[in-house]
Design a protein around this motif. Sequence first.
Motif, PDB file in Angstrom:
ATOM      1  N   ILE A 123       7.304   5.546  -4.767  1.00  0.00           N
ATOM      2  CA  ILE A 123       7.986   5.029  -3.586  1.00  0.00           C
ATOM      3  C   ILE A 123       8.030   3.513  -3.679  1.00  0.00           C
ATOM      4  CG2 ILE A 123       5.873   4.921  -2.180  1.00  0.00           C
ATOM      5  CD1 ILE A 123       7.598   5.718   0.253  1.00  0.00           C
ATOM      6  N   SER A 124       9.133   2.940  -3.223  1.00  0.00           N
ATOM      7  CA  SER A 124       9.267   1.493  -3.164  1.00  0.00           C
ATOM      8  C   SER A 124      10.212   1.143  -2.020  1.00  0.00           C
ATOM      9  CB  SER A 124       9.803   0.932  -4.492  1.00  0.00           C
ATOM     10  OG  SER A 124      11.091   1.450  -4.771  1.00  0.00           O
ATOM     11  N   ARG A 125      10.250  -0.115  -1.683  1.00  0.00           N
ATOM     12  CA  ARG A 125      11.148  -0.535  -0.603  1.00  0.00           C
ATOM     13  C   ARG A 125      11.670  -1.934  -0.879  1.00  0.00           C
ATOM     14  NH1 ARG A 125       7.872  -0.211   4.779  1.00  0.00           N
ATOM     15  NH2 ARG A 125       9.790  -1.089   5.671  1.00  0.00           N
ATOM     16  N   LEU A 142      12.826   6.583  -3.447  1.00  0.00           N
ATOM     17  CA  LEU A 142      11.891   7.536  -4.027  1.00  0.00           C
ATOM     18  C   LEU A 142      12.382   7.860  -5.429  1.00  0.00           C
ATOM     19  CD1 LEU A 142       9.390   9.317  -3.725  1.00  0.00           C
ATOM     20  CD2 LEU A 142      10.898  11.149  -2.904  1.00  0.00           C
ATOM     21  N   GLN A 143      11.689   7.326  -6.411  1.00  0.00           N
ATOM     22  CA  GLN A 143      11.991   7.631  -7.811  1.00  0.00           C
ATOM     23  C   GLN A 143      11.225   8.878  -8.195  1.00  0.00           C
ATOM     24  OE1 GLN A 143      14.132   6.083 -10.067  1.00  0.00           O
ATOM     25  NE2 GLN A 143      13.645   7.843 -11.354  1.00  0.00           N
ATOM     26  N   MET A 144      11.936   9.896  -8.624  1.00  0.00           N
ATOM     27  CA  MET A 144      11.317  11.175  -8.964  1.00  0.00           C
ATOM     28  C   MET A 144      11.555  11.466 -10.437  1.00  0.00           C
ATOM     29  SD  MET A 144      12.349  13.419  -5.587  1.00  0.00           S
ATOM     30  CE  MET A 144      14.092  13.452  -6.018  1.00  0.00           C
ATOM     31  N   ASN A 145      10.483  11.526 -11.189  1.00  0.00           N
ATOM     32  CA  ASN A 145      10.543  11.815 -12.617  1.00  0.00           C
ATOM     33  C   ASN A 145       9.849  13.132 -12.919  1.00  0.00           C
ATOM     34  OD1 ASN A 145      11.785   9.280 -13.006  1.00  0.00           O
ATOM     35  ND2 ASN A 145       9.797   8.285 -13.317  1.00  0.00           N
ATOM     36  N   ARG A 153       0.849  -1.199   0.000  1.00  0.00           N
ATOM     37  CA  ARG A 153       0.000   0.000   0.000  1.00  0.00           C
ATOM     38  C   ARG A 153       0.877   1.239   0.000  1.00  0.00           C
ATOM     39  NH1 ARG A 153      -3.025   0.658   4.710  1.00  0.00           N
ATOM     40  NH2 ARG A 153      -1.648  -0.769   5.825  1.00  0.00           N
ATOM     41  N   THR A 154       0.432   2.233  -0.760  1.00  0.00           N
ATOM     42  CA  THR A 154       1.145   3.499  -0.834  1.00  0.00           C
ATOM     43  C   THR A 154       0.163   4.656  -0.757  1.00  0.00           C
ATOM     44  OG1 THR A 154       1.072   3.468  -3.258  1.00  0.00           O
ATOM     45  CG2 THR A 154       3.057   2.562  -2.209  1.00  0.00           C
ATOM     46  N   ASN A 155       0.707   5.816  -0.489  1.00  0.00           N
ATOM     47  CA  ASN A 155      -0.082   7.044  -0.396  1.00  0.00           C
ATOM     48  C   ASN A 155       0.782   8.159  -0.952  1.00  0.00           C
ATOM     49  OD1 ASN A 155      -2.050   8.896   0.342  1.00  0.00           O
ATOM     50  ND2 ASN A 155      -1.361   9.067   2.449  1.00  0.00           N
ATOM     51  N   TYR A 156       0.197   9.030  -1.781  1.00  0.00           N
ATOM     52  CA  TYR A 156       0.956  10.099  -2.414  1.00  0.00           C
ATOM     53  C   TYR A 156       0.263  11.444  -2.228  1.00  0.00           C
ATOM     54  CZ  TYR A 156       3.627   6.565  -4.969  1.00  0.00           C
ATOM     55  OH  TYR A 156       4.445   5.506  -5.306  1.00  0.00           O
ATOM     56  N   ALA A 157       1.071  12.488  -2.104  1.00  0.00           N
ATOM     57  CA  ALA A 157       0.532  13.834  -2.180  1.00  0.00           C
ATOM     58  C   ALA A 157       0.083  14.099  -3.613  1.00  0.00           C
ATOM     59  CB  ALA A 157       1.596  14.851  -1.773  1.00  0.00           C
TER      60      ALA A 157
END
Length: 123
Positions: free
Chosen positions: A70-72, A81-84, A57-61
């Motif tokens: 996000i991954s772990r 945190l992959q930022m594109n 489960r994830t949550n994003y702004a």
Amino acid sequence: QVQLVESGGGLVQAGGSLRLSCSASGRTFSSFYMGWFRQAPGKEREFVTAISRAGLRTNYADSVKGRFTISRDNAKNTVYLQMNSLKPEDTAVYYCGAMESGLGSTPNEYNYWGQGTQVTVSS
């Protein structure tokens, strides 16, 4: 106790990408929910994203949905945190945090913090 160390920040042009890492040591990493926050000069720390213990489960702004992921990897005790498609307004110090439970979106829900890594996006 858990110790968190962020890395991967830097200077990038608008439209570029960066991948941040947050390595954990101490207590069992997989027992924590993990989150990323950011803080620009003169502004409060703001929520970016969070991930559950197993990564299901994830949550994003809203400001980063569709651009950040996000991954772990619990075997490596690391959250990413992959930022594109980075924008100048993404410029901030990025912090990872650990909390006992829940996909928290406020800083006071998190028990542990790293020292932060600077991300600067030039226009």
